[in-house]
Design an enzyme around this catalytic site. Sequence first.
Site, short mmCIF file in Angstrom:
data_model
loop_
_atom_site.label_atom_id
_atom_site.label_comp_id
_atom_site.label_asym_id
_atom_site.label_seq_id
_atom_site.Cartn_x
_atom_site.Cartn_y
_atom_site.Cartn_z
N ASP A 267 0.83 -1.48 0.04
CA ASP A 267 -0.30 -0.23 -0.20
C ASP A 267 0.78 1.27 -0.10
OD1 ASP A 267 -1.77 -2.12 0.03
OD2 ASP A 267 -2.78 -1.39 2.21
N ASP A 268 0.21 2.36 -0.50
CA ASP A 268 0.77 3.88 -0.47
C ASP A 268 1.98 4.14 -1.23
OD1 ASP A 268 -0.88 3.39 2.07
OD2 ASP A 268 0.89 4.09 3.65
N HIS A 322 -5.48 9.42 1.16
CA HIS A 322 -5.64 7.89 2.40
C HIS A 322 -6.02 8.95 3.30
CE1 HIS A 322 -3.10 5.86 4.60
NE2 HIS A 322 -2.99 4.61 3.81
N HIS A 409 3.41 -2.40 2.96
CA HIS A 409 3.72 -0.80 2.11
C HIS A 409 5.42 -0.94 1.82
CE1 HIS A 409 0.86 -0.51 5.16
NE2 HIS A 409 0.22 0.28 5.08
#
Length: 458
Positions: A267-268, A322, A409
Amino acid sequence: MKKELLLKILKTSSIIFIIIILFFFLLQIKKGNIYFNNKNIVEKNDDYQITINYPVYKDEQFNKKIKDFIKTQKNSFIEKVMELKNKRISHNKTYNLNIKYDVEDNKEIYSIHFIISYYLGGSKYKREDAVFYYDYKNNKELTWNDLFKDEEKTLNVLSKLSKEKLNKLDIRLYSQFDKGIKPIKENFSNILFLEKGIKVIFPPYQVAPWSTGEVDIAISYNELDKTLKEQEEIKIEEKEQTNESEKRLTRNLDELKDKKLIALTFDDGPSKDTTEQLLNGLKERNAKVTFFVLGSEVEKFPDIVKRAYNEGHTIGSHTYNHKNLVNLTNEEIQYEIISTNQLIENTIGNPVRIIRPPYGSINSSILSQTNMSFIFWNVDTEDWKNRNVDITYQNIINNAEDGQIILLHDIYQISVDAALKAIDDLEKQGYAFVSLEELEQLGRIKLDSHIKHYSFKN
Ligand code: ZN
């Protein structure tokens, strides 16, 4: 002696004279060919207030056209006021009409842009725009269709370029601004011709709320020509596109037979160094994963997203900013989701079907608002918290089991190191690492709308 002095004075004064003449001449040029005079109408009474400015040019026929236009606007406003008055609708503010204009000059054509704003009660001011074109080299009025010969092709190009450019603007737009840039003429009637390109004006409410105000985008003539040409060669382009999607590396799923499967998800990102390192490592190990990317980062590093996709990984959305979706209004949620989907689609050339809401935070309203499949996880490595290679590695190894969706991540170096190390060790134990698309092809998961997944166990 005296004669010389006289000559000198004469010489100097003539130079000064020439300079003065030149100055006035230049001033004239600088003013350009703008021969417009401004006409002003102000009317105020108990019922309404009108303020109108309009230009008067040296072409009588053109003037008549402008005057008629102004008259129509004014009469229709007064008519509406009288209707409201007859209905005895009470109102606090004065009804008013304001017409103003500005003129752009691209050294051939004047673009005269009118803004008609009016207030007829209620909570909203309304605005309508209109543009007139005048070719002052050939002394004639031009229409939209004189300027853009192939209407359909032009509208498609304008719509395409507007989408690209609006997506790059850092202002609040409607999440579904697509409606305002559909390739129809009403959406692109407010175009001004400047020296280097055109200015497309979107009045309030077309692509953005009133609070954002008018939204303008600039398209250079080069860009416009280039895209028009591309549009002409659309068939060739279509062929190229199929070639490009063939370029995507997919593997033979037979090689996954008898393997225990794990879905690593990151993620991210994308993030410049770490994501690229991860992609290199995954390539060496023939592992496929899933990336839940942020729209804001896709904008910065589209090439990394494109590379990940082409190397056979699955790209999902992790929204634009986010934010915790549960705390947002529906309009904001739509913006977070749709803008990111558009960015990803523009980048990889295919629609995004899966989303992971930030913080795994969701409610039934959010679930129903998009046709995507919601992917959560059943193993959290807590890499974001421990920031430690060994702990993160252990969290993967200790939870390894067929059907796990593991959260990582790709913005942390430790996560990349831990993941690659874990892949090496688990591959030896009969594991394979798969993307969500591969799992779907294998029949292990269904990426249907509104459905939540935490794992893909049999
Ligand atoms: Zn996140």
